[in-house]
Design a protein around this motif. Sequence first.
Motif, mmCIF file in Angstrom:
data_model
loop_
_atom_site.group_PDB
_atom_site.id
_atom_site.type_symbol
_atom_site.label_atom_id
_atom_site.label_comp_id
_atom_site.label_asym_id
_atom_site.label_seq_id
_atom_site.Cartn_x
_atom_site.Cartn_y
_atom_site.Cartn_z
ATOM 1 N N ASP A 144 0.831 -1.202 0.000
ATOM 2 C CA ASP A 144 0.000 0.000 0.000
ATOM 3 C C ASP A 144 0.871 1.258 0.000
ATOM 4 O O ASP A 144 1.833 1.354 0.753
ATOM 5 N N GLN A 145 0.502 2.232 -0.828
ATOM 6 C CA GLN A 145 1.331 3.423 -1.018
ATOM 7 C C GLN A 145 0.726 4.693 -0.399
ATOM 8 O O GLN A 145 1.044 5.809 -0.820
ATOM 9 N N ARG A 146 -0.102 4.549 0.623
ATOM 10 C CA ARG A 146 -0.667 5.735 1.260
ATOM 11 C C ARG A 146 0.409 6.622 1.862
ATOM 12 O O ARG A 146 0.289 7.856 1.882
ATOM 13 N N THR A 147 1.480 6.004 2.372
ATOM 14 C CA THR A 147 2.566 6.794 2.939
ATOM 15 C C THR A 147 3.254 7.628 1.862
ATOM 16 O O THR A 147 3.677 8.755 2.117
ATOM 17 N N SER A 148 3.365 7.088 0.664
ATOM 18 C CA SER A 148 3.929 7.858 -0.448
ATOM 19 C C SER A 148 3.078 9.093 -0.720
ATOM 20 O O SER A 148 3.610 10.193 -0.952
ATOM 21 N N ALA A 149 1.768 8.926 -0.712
ATOM 22 C CA ALA A 149 0.871 10.056 -0.958
ATOM 23 C C ALA A 149 1.027 11.116 0.131
ATOM 24 O O ALA A 149 1.005 12.331 -0.158
ATOM 25 N N ARG A 150 1.212 10.692 1.380
ATOM 26 C CA ARG A 150 1.392 11.655 2.470
ATOM 27 C C ARG A 150 2.734 12.374 2.360
ATOM 28 O O ARG A 150 2.839 13.569 2.666
ATOM 29 N N ALA A 151 3.756 11.647 1.933
ATOM 30 C CA ALA A 151 5.056 12.279 1.715
ATOM 31 C C ALA A 151 4.957 13.321 0.610
ATOM 32 O O ALA A 151 5.518 14.421 0.713
ATOM 33 N N ILE A 152 4.244 12.991 -0.468
ATOM 34 C CA ILE A 152 4.058 13.931 -1.570
ATOM 35 C C ILE A 152 3.374 15.203 -1.076
ATOM 36 O O ILE A 152 3.786 16.323 -1.399
ATOM 37 N N ALA A 153 2.320 15.034 -0.278
ATOM 38 C CA ALA A 153 1.590 16.199 0.244
ATOM 39 C C ALA A 153 2.492 17.061 1.122
ATOM 40 O O ALA A 153 2.464 18.298 1.036
#
Length: 288
Positions: A144-153
């Motif tokens: 799951d890449q939710r952490t990637s999305a949070r890093a992007i934000a």
Amino acid sequence: MVFSGFDGQRRGMRIAFAAAGFIGVASLLGGCQSDPDIDITAYVQTIDPADVLYNEGLANLNAGQLTEAGRKFDAIDRQHPYSEYARKAMVMNAFVNYRQGQYAEAINAASRYLSLYPGDADAAYAQYIVGLAYFRQIPDVTRDQRTSARAIAAFTEVIERFPDSEYVEDSQTKLRFARDQLAGKEMQIGRYYLERKEFVAAANRFRLVVEQYPNTRQIEEALARLTETYYAMGLTSEAQTAAAVLGHNYPDSQWYADSYKLLKTGGLEPRENKGSWISRAGARLVGA
């Protein structure tokens, strides 16, 4: 000593209370000393000056004593709240937690700082720590890449809110990596559908990569997979357009060579349809 009137009575009462308090503490400490299981230091709170605690915390940090440094910065927050040193200690505590791999604590500390002091000089650094903490938790592309999305934000916030800060360049680098992770996850799902001949679902995933992540490392394969998927669906014009955009931007790519060969098996060749969404998306590619 003789007291007169009301003032004398009040002064006498204060002395009596003070004496009683002294006797009570003495009795408590005496009892503690007789009980080996009680730490008498728990009853005595030492309040050190904020600047002393801060400098001690920095010294601990420089010596690699991260846990002790964190204790000093915590003490400032407790004993001297809302002081100048408390603001500085809050950011340093976020950094210490990050260095110790305590990413949730680092994010909480930095986020608290940002909510209290959004315009402070260290706000850019606090936001950068939030991004770093999420970035270090990015898993491999199969998960799951939710952490990637949070890093992007978080990194996007650094770039947009603090464009002149020293953290922008590294934020941009890490932002590209995190976006590549999200694109890679979409490619993994698209390949899964393609292997099962679920062509519509596969095409939707590859299209998402082309439209939302055009400047990632995944783009060459995404265009090649679109060529393959559309060809399998009989949508030859779209397949030809995907191959043409791929060849225009990445003529030496093995993915283009494979796409060209695939089209040739059906007597076709790359040809761009300017009215296709693929052509419009292709105009935004790095090589366009």
